[in-house]
Write an enzyme that holds these catalytic residues in place. Structure first.
Site, PDB file in Angstrom:
ATOM      1  N   SER A  25      45.436  63.438  33.448  1.00 21.39           N
ATOM      2  CA  SER A  25      46.225  62.893  32.352  1.00 21.39           C
ATOM      3  C   SER A  25      45.392  62.473  31.158  1.00 21.39           C
ATOM      4  O   SER A  25      44.194  62.689  31.101  1.00 21.39           O
ATOM      5  CB  SER A  25      47.057  61.696  32.823  1.00 21.39           C
ATOM      6  OG  SER A  25      46.197  60.612  33.122  1.00 21.39           O
ATOM      7  N   THR A  57      48.490  68.312  29.136  1.00 17.24           N
ATOM      8  CA  THR A  57      48.429  67.319  30.204  1.00 17.24           C
ATOM      9  C   THR A  57      49.640  66.403  30.040  1.00 17.24           C
ATOM     10  O   THR A  57      50.639  66.817  29.445  1.00 17.24           O
ATOM     11  CB  THR A  57      47.076  66.554  30.189  1.00 17.24           C
ATOM     12  OG1 THR A  57      46.988  65.716  31.349  1.00 17.24           O
ATOM     13  CG2 THR A  57      46.864  65.741  28.931  1.00 17.24           C
ATOM     14  N   TYR A  58      49.559  65.193  30.548  1.00 14.81           N
ATOM     15  CA  TYR A  58      50.649  64.236  30.372  1.00 14.81           C
ATOM     16  C   TYR A  58      50.060  62.898  29.964  1.00 14.81           C
ATOM     17  O   TYR A  58      48.887  62.604  30.217  1.00 14.81           O
ATOM     18  CB  TYR A  58      51.507  64.110  31.636  1.00 14.81           C
ATOM     19  CG  TYR A  58      50.745  63.696  32.867  1.00 14.81           C
ATOM     20  CD1 TYR A  58      50.648  62.351  33.227  1.00 14.81           C
ATOM     21  CD2 TYR A  58      50.107  64.639  33.662  1.00 14.81           C
ATOM     22  CE1 TYR A  58      49.941  61.964  34.355  1.00 14.81           C
ATOM     23  CE2 TYR A  58      49.396  64.255  34.788  1.00 14.81           C
ATOM     24  CZ  TYR A  58      49.317  62.925  35.128  1.00 14.81           C
ATOM     25  OH  TYR A  58      48.608  62.546  36.241  1.00 14.81           O
ATOM     26  N   GLY A  73      40.452  63.742  34.378  1.00 20.05           N
ATOM     27  CA  GLY A  73      40.544  64.859  35.303  1.00 20.05           C
ATOM     28  C   GLY A  73      39.882  66.101  34.730  1.00 20.05           C
ATOM     29  O   GLY A  73      38.918  66.015  33.960  1.00 20.05           O
ATOM     30  N   ALA A  74      40.396  67.265  35.095  1.00 19.07           N
ATOM     31  CA  ALA A  74      39.805  68.530  34.656  1.00 19.07           C
ATOM     32  C   ALA A  74      39.740  68.640  33.137  1.00 19.07           C
ATOM     33  O   ALA A  74      38.826  69.260  32.582  1.00 19.07           O
ATOM     34  CB  ALA A  74      40.596  69.700  35.238  1.00 19.07           C
ATOM     35  N   ALA A  75      40.686  68.008  32.449  1.00 20.03           N
ATOM     36  CA  ALA A  75      40.700  68.056  30.980  1.00 20.03           C
ATOM     37  C   ALA A  75      39.467  67.394  30.373  1.00 20.03           C
ATOM     38  O   ALA A  75      39.132  67.663  29.216  1.00 20.03           O
ATOM     39  CB  ALA A  75      41.968  67.406  30.444  1.00 20.03           C
TER      40      ALA A  75
END
Length: 126
Positions: A25, A57-58, A73-75
């Site tokens: 996120s 994402t959110y 995260g991955a972002a």
């Protein structure tokens, strides 16, 4: 007919954190979320001005008043602290809703201070 329109934008926000091991996120200062009308867990798109990355994402609520923009995260591979980003939320509107439609545009200054708001993007001239 339904149209997908820009609902809200945080323009030139600065990434303050990139947390690879966080669940995912993008944490956004709760005051900025409220001002823009971005909901917690709402899908957002992030455009990195500095490296050209674009990702989805959110949003999650960050501490109000903290000025946090944490890409998680991955972002976190796509944005680093100090990067300038545009955070956008989109929504679907009916033809009737479009009659009075106006997006929420929040323009950011250094330190993620709000330098201005608008509900229209100026016409681009040659």
């Amino acid at each position: 007919m339904q149209c997908t329109m820009l609902k809200a934008k945080l323009h030139q926000a600065r990434v303050t954190h990139a947390e690879l091991e966080y669940e995912g996120s993008c944490a956004i200062d709760g005051d900025l979320m409220d001002m823009a009308g971005i909901l917690e867990y709402e899908q957002i798109q992030i455009y990195n001005i500095d490296n050209g990355e674009r990702f989805e994402t959110y949003a999650i609520r960050g501490e109000a008043g903290s000025k946090i923009i944490s890409v998680n995260g991955a972002a976190a591979h796509k944005a680093q602290p100090g990067d300038r980003v545009i955070i956008c939320a989109y929504a679907n509107y009916t033809s009737a809703e479009l009659i009075n439609f106006k997006p929420s545009l929040i323009y950011m200054a250094e330190g993620n201070e709000v330098k201005g708001t608008s509900n229209a993007i100026p016409v681009q001239v040659a």
